[in-house]
Design a protein around this motif. Structure first.
Motif, PDB file in Angstrom:
ATOM      1  N   UNK A 182      37.739  33.503  45.292  1.00 31.89           N
ATOM      2  CA  UNK A 182      38.306  33.440  46.630  1.00 31.89           C
ATOM      3  C   UNK A 182      37.812  34.584  47.495  1.00 31.89           C
ATOM      4  N   UNK A 183      38.206  34.566  48.754  1.00 29.80           N
ATOM      5  CA  UNK A 183      37.766  35.610  49.684  1.00 29.80           C
ATOM      6  C   UNK A 183      38.325  36.976  49.317  1.00 29.80           C
ATOM      7  N   UNK A 184      39.352  37.000  48.474  1.00 31.49           N
ATOM      8  CA  UNK A 184      39.884  38.271  47.998  1.00 31.49           C
ATOM      9  C   UNK A 184      38.915  39.045  47.139  1.00 31.49           C
ATOM     10  N   UNK A 185      37.788  38.443  46.751  1.00 31.05           N
ATOM     11  CA  UNK A 185      36.797  39.143  45.936  1.00 31.05           C
ATOM     12  C   UNK A 185      36.258  40.370  46.671  1.00 31.05           C
ATOM     13  N   UNK A 186      36.400  40.391  47.972  1.00 29.55           N
ATOM     14  CA  UNK A 186      35.935  41.539  48.744  1.00 29.55           C
ATOM     15  C   UNK A 186      36.686  42.823  48.416  1.00 29.55           C
ATOM     16  N   UNK A 187      37.827  42.709  47.750  1.00 25.24           N
ATOM     17  CA  UNK A 187      38.600  43.887  47.369  1.00 25.24           C
ATOM     18  C   UNK A 187      38.216  44.400  45.981  1.00 25.24           C
ATOM     19  N   UNK A 188      37.387  43.662  45.267  1.00 26.95           N
ATOM     20  CA  UNK A 188      37.003  44.039  43.901  1.00 26.95           C
ATOM     21  C   UNK A 188      35.800  44.976  43.946  1.00 26.95           C
ATOM     22  N   UNK A 189      36.023  46.247  43.675  1.00 21.38           N
ATOM     23  CA  UNK A 189      34.962  47.247  43.759  1.00 21.38           C
ATOM     24  C   UNK A 189      34.627  47.864  42.407  1.00 21.38           C
TER      25      UNK A 189
END
Length: 215
Positions: A182-189
């Protein structure tokens, strides 16, 4: 019948829906929980955004608890879900880059997930025949080129490409490696333990709600 059998066995049942028009049928089935999943979610998803969808589903479900899904990646998202009337959240993408899950994935795919921004996911029918949000790669790009075949309807698309997708993973074909996300992957660092992710979700949500004067 499946819901009735599950309840006979003492199980809690849930239905995942992506549109207000799905509420009546889901409630009529007798499930205990409704999961309202917005378009930001990974894998099979609809077209209505989480912020628009969840309050509508909450209002339509009455006393049946609703979990908010789609783009939930931080404690702030959890607090927002509660503010919209949800009883909790349903999360998926946030666990892709945990120690417990990443250890079972190709290193090249883990790297793609960590480098991905929220704009690096696309919705394609090339995976199963239904709308499916995943990391953008050569796989999704090729299916969108001029002259590419139109994906078959579910489940025939999966029958068509399932063995190929398995071979891509087995042989780590880097340009084609992809994952539902999902677009929440942008928070996975970074890769983090599940326990750490859970602790951060809860503690941040609590801090936000305390700022409202809530508990």
């Amino acid at each position: 019948p499946a819901v009735a059998k599950a309840k006979e066995l003492g199980k809690i049942t849930a239905a995942l829906i992506g549109s207000p028009r799905h509420v009546h049928r889901a409630v009529r089935s007798g499930v205990d929980i409704i999961v309202a999943q917005g378009a930001e979610a990974g894998a099979h998803t609809g077209t209505i955004g989480t912020f628009t969808l969840v309050p509508q589903i909450v209002d339509a479900c009455g006393d049946i608890p609703v979990l908010a899904a789609g783009g939930v990646a931080t404690g702030r998202h959890v607090a927002a879900a509660l503010a919209m009337g949800a009883a909790g959240v349903w999360t998926g993408t946030v666990w892709l880059t945990t120690v417990e899950h990443a250890g079972h994935m190709q290193p090249a795919l883990v790297d793609k997930l960590l480098r991905a921004t929220s704009a690096d996911t696309v919705i394609t029918r090339s995976e199963s025949g239904k709308t499916f949000r995943q990391i953008r790669t050569a796989w999704s790009d090729e299916w969108e080129t001029d002259g590419a075949p139109i994906p078959l309807k579910m489940p025939y698309q999966d029958v068509l490409v399932g063995d190929l997708l398995g071979a891509i993973d087995e042989h780590s074909i880097e340009p084609l490696l992809h994952s539902g996300a999902g677009q929440g992957i942008g928070y996975a660092k970074e890769i983090r333990p599940v326990a750490t992710v859970m602790q951060d979700l809860v503690s941040e949500a609590e801090r936000v709600m305390q700022g409202w004067g809530g508990r």
